[in-house]
Design an enzyme around this catalytic site. Structure first.
Site, PDB file in Angstrom:
ATOM      1  N   TRP A   1       0.849  -1.190   0.000  1.00  0.00           N
ATOM      2  CA  TRP A   1       0.000   0.000   0.000  1.00  0.00           C
ATOM      3  C   TRP A   1       0.884   1.239   0.000  1.00  0.00           C
ATOM      4  O   TRP A   1       1.222   1.757   1.053  1.00  0.00           O
ATOM      5  CB  TRP A   1      -0.901  -0.013   1.226  1.00  0.00           C
ATOM      6  CG  TRP A   1      -1.871  -1.137   1.216  1.00  0.00           C
ATOM      7  CD1 TRP A   1      -3.077  -1.171   0.563  1.00  0.00           C
ATOM      8  CD2 TRP A   1      -1.760  -2.397   1.889  1.00  0.00           C
ATOM      9  NE1 TRP A   1      -3.691  -2.372   0.787  1.00  0.00           N
ATOM     10  CE2 TRP A   1      -2.919  -3.147   1.593  1.00  0.00           C
ATOM     11  CE3 TRP A   1      -0.788  -2.966   2.701  1.00  0.00           C
ATOM     12  CZ2 TRP A   1      -3.125  -4.427   2.085  1.00  0.00           C
ATOM     13  CZ3 TRP A   1      -0.999  -4.244   3.187  1.00  0.00           C
ATOM     14  CH2 TRP A   1      -2.159  -4.961   2.876  1.00  0.00           C
TER      15      TRP A   1
ATOM     16  N   HIS B   1      -7.110   1.908   1.346  1.00  0.00           N
ATOM     17  CA  HIS B   1      -8.159   0.922   1.038  1.00  0.00           C
ATOM     18  C   HIS B   1      -9.393   1.278   1.873  1.00  0.00           C
ATOM     19  O   HIS B   1      -9.321   2.117   2.776  1.00  0.00           O
ATOM     20  CB  HIS B   1      -7.689  -0.511   1.307  1.00  0.00           C
ATOM     21  CG  HIS B   1      -6.972  -0.696   2.609  1.00  0.00           C
ATOM     22  ND1 HIS B   1      -6.336  -1.839   2.967  1.00  0.00           N
ATOM     23  CD2 HIS B   1      -6.792   0.146   3.667  1.00  0.00           C
ATOM     24  CE1 HIS B   1      -5.795  -1.708   4.164  1.00  0.00           C
ATOM     25  NE2 HIS B   1      -6.060  -0.522   4.611  1.00  0.00           N
TER      26      HIS B   1
ATOM     27  N   ARG C   1      -3.477   5.761  -3.698  1.00  0.00           N
ATOM     28  CA  ARG C   1      -2.179   5.092  -3.634  1.00  0.00           C
ATOM     29  C   ARG C   1      -1.106   6.005  -4.210  1.00  0.00           C
ATOM     30  O   ARG C   1      -1.324   6.641  -5.239  1.00  0.00           O
ATOM     31  CB  ARG C   1      -2.178   3.776  -4.440  1.00  0.00           C
ATOM     32  CG  ARG C   1      -3.130   2.723  -3.940  1.00  0.00           C
ATOM     33  CD  ARG C   1      -2.550   1.841  -2.854  1.00  0.00           C
ATOM     34  NE  ARG C   1      -3.603   1.078  -2.201  1.00  0.00           N
ATOM     35  CZ  ARG C   1      -3.989  -0.135  -2.578  1.00  0.00           C
ATOM     36  NH1 ARG C   1      -3.388  -0.748  -3.568  1.00  0.00           N
ATOM     37  NH2 ARG C   1      -4.968  -0.755  -1.943  1.00  0.00           N
TER      38      ARG C   1
ATOM     39  N   GLN D   1     -12.894   1.663  -4.328  1.00  0.00           N
ATOM     40  CA  GLN D   1     -12.967   0.285  -3.885  1.00  0.00           C
ATOM     41  C   GLN D   1     -14.349   0.032  -3.325  1.00  0.00           C
ATOM     42  O   GLN D   1     -15.045   0.950  -2.923  1.00  0.00           O
ATOM     43  CB  GLN D   1     -11.964   0.042  -2.754  1.00  0.00           C
ATOM     44  CG  GLN D   1     -10.605  -0.391  -3.235  1.00  0.00           C
ATOM     45  CD  GLN D   1      -9.734  -0.900  -2.101  1.00  0.00           C
ATOM     46  OE1 GLN D   1     -10.051  -0.740  -0.935  1.00  0.00           O
ATOM     47  NE2 GLN D   1      -8.627  -1.519  -2.458  1.00  0.00           N
TER      48      GLN D   1
ATOM     49  N   VAL E   1      -6.669 -10.851   6.963  1.00  0.00           N
ATOM     50  CA  VAL E   1      -7.496 -12.059   6.821  1.00  0.00           C
ATOM     51  C   VAL E   1      -6.622 -13.297   6.982  1.00  0.00           C
ATOM     52  O   VAL E   1      -5.416 -13.260   6.779  1.00  0.00           O
ATOM     53  CB  VAL E   1      -8.221 -12.113   5.457  1.00  0.00           C
ATOM     54  CG1 VAL E   1      -9.311 -11.074   5.383  1.00  0.00           C
ATOM     55  CG2 VAL E   1      -7.238 -11.986   4.315  1.00  0.00           C
TER      56      VAL E   1
ATOM     57  N   ALA F   1     -14.221 -11.048   4.820  1.00  0.00           N
ATOM     58  CA  ALA F   1     -14.136  -9.698   4.274  1.00  0.00           C
ATOM     59  C   ALA F   1     -13.676  -9.816   2.834  1.00  0.00           C
ATOM     60  O   ALA F   1     -13.029 -10.798   2.465  1.00  0.00           O
ATOM     61  CB  ALA F   1     -13.146  -8.863   5.076  1.00  0.00           C
TER      62      ALA F   1
END
Lengths: 791, 342
Positions: free
Chosen positions: B152, B173, B199, B213, B256, B310
């Site tokens: 990122w 994000h 970004r 997003q 995640v 997610a």
């Protein structure tokens, strides 16, 4: 990361085609981004020997080589001068096709026919170098098919290794993955090193690690009497295939072992280190302020206390883990080598690399973490290879400093947890097989298994991590998708979103087109619009000056949109919705959601009233009435026309403004025509009225016109307020505004209205209407000094 | 007399057939039905007939008159219609230019996305675009200076009001909104978070500093990877059609565990490999995974009781694929020649 399949095959036998392997790797998390062929895969490229070199008669930039290919001799014109007689070279004869698809034919080059082409590295498809002809090992027989006598063919996978899987940054790492996927065992064993002399390394070298927390492990070997030369082809080939440049046998071996095992190594020319009592000293320490080192890329680096260096008695000899120093570089004269294999603190390496903007394979691996058990293995393997190809003598023993007691992680794992999270019934013996193939140790205690991952898998810490291992090896695509289940809820759309949706749709029907602009603008924009720098949040690391200040208004970029499009369109209606960033009492910005409109017309003059009409339309569509909407004429921004700008109010609450761009700004933005703007804060609208039905009148209205003359300062609104003040007046329509000094007198204007008189109970008589009409005229005269215009 | 009526009727019928305009029709009416017309003449004569013949002949004569009236009406319609038919009218001329604005393609596409998820009982939530590092990274299990942050590239933001520069960023994000949303919600939760993200990377045809997003989060008891796959498959099929091919590929995202990408078979080459999909045959559509237990804890949710998944998708990329747009920069160009196409 690049992976050589021929190298991988040295490590493991897998019965998969290249394509199948790529798919298995990709579907288990090691994504194969590209598959490419490396080197030569046809017999058309031959080995040639240069037997004569003569200058080209017409060009100093060319020369002519006679090349013996088997029993035949060919004349070739070439532009490179790095060859000499007796060199073996790769030659493409007419009719052959290079790996890059170029077809070779006889060519006349300035009067000389060239019967083929001598190839550089890039033309052979083995590297990127085009600076000279690629010189082949001298033992190759001239005339032979190159690929038959030299192992110069490979398939390369370009892999995307995720940051958590540093263990995969090597041939060994991928071999372990393939082993887990195929249940095949790894076959290659790292050869055992035999030390030579009886003299201990401690008599040659002393290592002091001053900052053990930044260097938890340091190992080293001392090798004497090496012969530094070009590496054998089997080493060079691996480096070239994986995108590294061969340098010399010592440096190449360090890179070779890094690529194969994943451990970055560094070799120092031992004789260039300052010694103390004949012992070489290596210190792992922080740099002193303003200490200097010239790194291998010939750049002078000024260091500070945040840098970790390898130093001799006096000065730094390497930026630890990032790049070696020029002062102790291996050269053709090097005789004695100190080989280092260590672990450095990832964060420190990362900071140094970022600070000096160095890209290095070594730093890349240190940053992501090295298997704590690896340095000594890699050290001995590299030492073994140096012994083998550079004829070094290995001094007995190795420096071994380890400062971290590694407690292996033990994960308490209930195997049914895998089924529970994945949503499928995964059998226990399958889970056991997967974990064992991944080299995890399993100790079973009733329902709970205690799992100890191998030292190189520091990413495995919690049961979910193990579920991922099982899932990715099992292949998620084999899971049967299961619908979500839940108690349904009524979920209204957020109020702001409801308004935005309605307004957006409405604007589209009114002819407006939606634009998206950046959330930032330049310092120049800030000053052009008379905004204050200090009202802006600022990007600390903008990519360019146009993206430095976070917008406090959507207007500036909307105007730039008009400038950009106006050469092509006579009439532009655009809008944008989005967040702006406003100063707040805390450090965190207020980020209200705004709507901005722009209407540009090259010919039309009354753009202000157009935008006003649009706003009225928008809000009436949301259920507001004319009475709810109002303008408050004010000077708002310096970029607006002071006479033609006002706050826009709903139920006496300011929710934004509208106005025309002033003449000065029009010039700045090269706008020829009229431009009206509006900007509203949509979050200030927190409710809109519920519509209520009103009885349709049963009795027809009576229409009367009224034409009034008033002073120019009297506003339409003031007149209208009086006209509508009587309950029997149901509607007032302005149909004419007229100004003419000669006709009306100085500072006068005339307004003409249709008045509708209506009574819900009955049809009004002429007398009744007259009465109301006269009453209104009287009131207008009294309050506004208005009089009826004479026909 | 009877014969005479029949002859008049026959004659009238024949004559009427020849008639093609209003003028002739008027003449015809006068000739047969006018005051001195042929049929009128006969009708008048009926009263001179013997009494017993009058009723039947009278009826016949009247029927004939009615019949002729009927024919005349038909003829009149025919003539009127024929007149319209003969008009030369160019229907191919342009229709009136009704003012027409255009919604931005990203808005249009986002609306589709939202519609699909709302139909599956997801709630739409939004959050701030300037974020703290805590929400954008730390609470999402992305520790400071970790190589994972390299993914990122971040714009850092300085507040004008505080000298001690708090760590503000332009959110990279929409994931921080997961955490913000969960401050006010308890499971079961199904939300999606559309929004603008940033970004720090050089722009080209497929990279922008600014893009959109849509994030999603589901937390409940017993949420599984199989649920995740079902949901995202359903979504992609709703947008791109029933016949698409979908592939789940393990991937790493710090927030995640397990993490995975959802790929869709390339629509252009049908999986054979082409320049659009980088010869892979598949296009990466969504990042996803089960919410990391640490992130659940950061949301004050007990990972022993609840699990969740997610996901996140790049709206620009998906919209480009959907509309066949080949340059991401067009979206932020304000070029009306582009926008007017939507």
């Amino acid at each position: 990361m690049l992976l050589s399949l021929s190298w991988l095959k040295e490590w493991i036998n897998y019965n998969l085609s290249d394509k199948e392997l790529a798919e298995r790797l990709t579907l288990s998390g090691t994504e194969v981004e590209k598959i490419k062929k490396w080197g030569i895969n046809s017999d058309q490229i031959k080995v040639g020997e240069i037997i004569k070199l003569t200058p080209h008669p017409k060009s100093q930039k060319l020369q002519i080589a006679k090349v013996k290919v088997g029993s035949l001799v060919f004349k070739v014109v070439l532009g490179a001068f790095n060859v000499k007689v007796k060199d073996k070279v790769a030659i493409a004869l007419p009719g052959s096709i290079l790996p890059n698809g170029v077809k070779i034919s006889s060519k006349n080059i300035l009067g000389i026919t060239s019967e083929g082409m001598l190839l550089a590295e890039d033309e052979l498809g083995i590297g990127e170098d085009h600076s000279g002809i690629f010189i082949l090992p001298s033992k190759l027989p001239s005339g032979a098919s190159l690929r038959k006598v030299l192992d110069i063919e490979d398939t390369i996978f370009d892999l995307d290794i995720t940051p958590n899987r540093s263990d995969c940054l090597s041939i060994l790492g991928i071999a372990r993955e393939v082993s887990a996927l195929t249940s095949k065992k790894i076959k290659k064993k790292i050869p055992v090193l035999k030390d030579h002399n009886d003299k201990e390394i401690n008599q040659y070298l002393k290592v002091e690690v001053n900052v053990p927390y930044l260097c938890p492990k340091y190992t080293a070997r001392y090798i004497t009497g090496v012969k530094v030369e070009s590496s054998p082809w089997w080493v060079k080939k691996r480096l070239l295939a994986l995108g590294l440049r061969p340098v010399n046998n010592i440096v190449d071996i360090t890179n070779y072992v890094m690529l194969e095992l994943g451990q970055p190594l560094h070799a120092f020319d031992a004789d260039k280190l300052k010694s103390d009592n004949k012992k070489k000293i290596i210190k792992v320490r922080k740099a002193y302020a303003k200490e200097k080192i010239t790194t291998l890329d010939d750049k002078l680096r000024i260091l500070d206390n945040s840098c970790l260096v390898i130093a001799d008695l006096n000065q730094p000899i390497a930026l630890a883990g990032v790049m070696g120093g020029k002062n102790t570089q291996i050269t053709s004269k090097t005789k004695n080598v100190i080989l280092e294999s260590a672990i450095f603190d990832p964060l420190t390496i990362r900071r140094i690399r970022q600070k000096y903007r160095i890209v290095s394979e070594s730093a890349y691996r240190f940053e992501r973490g090295i298997d704590f058990d690896l340095p000594e293995k890699a050290l001995d393997y590299a030492t073994f290879l140096i012994q083998k190809i550079a004829q070094g003598r290995v001094i007995k023993g190795r420096i071994y400093k380890s400062y971290q007691k590694r407690k292996p992680i033990k994960i308490q794992f209930n195997p049914s947890f895998a089924s529970q999270l994945l949503g499928a019934n995964i059998k226990k013996n399958y889970i056991e097989k997967v974990l064992k193939n991944l080299n995890c140790q399993i100790t079973k205690k009733k329902n709970i298994w205690e799992i100890t991952p191998p030292s190189y898998r520091s990413d495995l810490k919690i049961p979910s991590d193990l579920v991922e291992e099982i899932g990715r090896i099992y292949d998620y695509n084999r899971l049967k998708p299961q619908p979500l289940r839940c108690d349904l809820k009524y979920i209204p759309l957020d109020f702001k979103d409801q308004i935005i949706q309605k307004i957006k749709n409405n604007l589209i029907y009114l002819g407006f087109t939606e634009v998206y602009n950046y959330s930032f603008y330049s310092k120049e924009t800030v000053s052009k619009f008379g905004f204050k720098i200090n009202d802006h949040f600022r990007i600390i690391n903008p990519l360019n000056p146009n993206q430095e200040f976070l917008r406090i208004s959507l207007i500036p970029l909307l105007i730039q949109n008009i400038t950009k499009n106006s050469p092509l369109f006579d009439r532009i209606l655009i809008f944008e919705t989005g967040r702006v960033f406003l100063r707040n009492s805390s450090f965190f910005p207020k980020q209200p959601f705004k709507l901005a409109l722009a209407f540009y017309s090259r010919q039309e003059k009354n753009v202000f009233y157009f935008i006003k009409g649009v706003l009225e339309n928008l809000f009436k569509n949301l259920g507001f009435s004319d009475d709810d909407l109002d303008l408050d004429k004010k000077r708002i921004f310096s970029f607006l026309n002071p006479a033609r700008s006002a706050y826009f109010e709903i139920k006496n609450k300011k929710i934004g403004w509208l106005g025309e761009l002033n003449e000065a700004l029009k010039q700045v933005f090269k706008i020829k025509g009229s431009l009206a703007l509006a900007e509203l804060d949509l979050e200030k609208i927190t409710t809109f009225p519920q519509r209520q039905f009103k009885e349709i009148p049963l009795y027809p209205p009576v229409l009367r016109d009224i034409s009034l003359v008033v002073n120019k300062e009297i506003t339409y609104k003031e007149i209208k307020r009086i006209l509508t003040s009587h309950p029997l007046v149901s509607k007032v329509e302005l149909f004419d505004v007229f100004e003419n000094e000669r006709v009306l007198g100085k500072n006068k204007k005339s307004l003409a209205f249709h008045l509708y008189f209506q009574d819900p109970q009955k049809t009004l008589t002429k007398e009744e209407v007259d009465k109301v009409f006269n009453h209104l005229v009287e009131k207008l005269q009294k309050k506004l000094k208005a009089f009826l215009r004479q026909k | 007399m009877e014969e005479e009526i029949r002859l008049i009727k026959k004659e009238a019928k024949e004559k009427l057939q020849q008639i093609s305009d209003q003028k002739e029709l008027l003449k015809f009416k006068i000739e047969f039905l006018g005051r001195k017309g042929k049929l009128t003449h006969l009708l008048r004569k009926i009263k001179d007939l013997p009494k017993e013949k009058r009723p039947s002949l009278g009826r016949l004569a009247n029927q004939t008159k009615e019949y002729l009236d009927h024919l005349i009406k038909l003829k009149e319609k025919e003539i009127r219609f024929k007149k319209q038919e003969e008009e030369i009218f160019d229907v191919t001329l342009d229709g009136y230019k009704i003012p027409q604005g255009h919604k931005h393609p990203l808005s249009l596409f986002l609306e589709k996305v939202i519609e699909v998820f709302r139909s599956m009982n997801f709630e739409v939530v939004e959050g701030p675009e300037v974020e703290t590092e805590k929400y954008n990274f730390d609470l999402l299990n992305i520790p400071p200076e970790h190589p994972a942050r390299d993914v990122w590239d971040t714009f850092y933001v300085k507040s004008p009001s505080s000298k001690s520069s708090f760590h503000l960023v332009l959110r990279t994000h929409t994931s921080p909104v997961q955490l913000r949303a969960m401050e006010k919600r308890r499971p079961p939760v199904r939300i999606i978070v559309p929004g603008r993200v940033f970004r720090h990377e050089a722009t080209d045809a497929s990279h922008e500093t600014t893009f959109y997003q849509c994030e999603g989060l589901v937390i409940d008891k017993g949420i599984t990877v199989a649920n995740l796959i079902w949901t995202l498959k359903t979504f992609l099929k709703a947008i791109f059609g029933e016949n698409i091919k979908i592939r789940v590929r393990p991937h790493f995202y710090p927030f995640v565990e397990p993490g995975m990408d959802i790929d869709m078979g390339c629509l252009l080459c049908k999986g054979k490999g082409c320049s659009a999909c980088g010869q892979k045959g598949y296009l990466e559509m969504l990042g996803s995974g089960l919410v990391h237990p640490q992130v659940l804890k950061n949301m004050n949710i007990d990972p022993k009781k609840y699990s969740g998944f997610a996901f996140g998708m790049g709206i620009d990329r998906l919209a480009m694929l959907y509309y066949g747009i080949n340059d991401i920069r067009l979206s932020y160009s304000s070029d009306l020649r582009f926008l007017n196409q939507f």
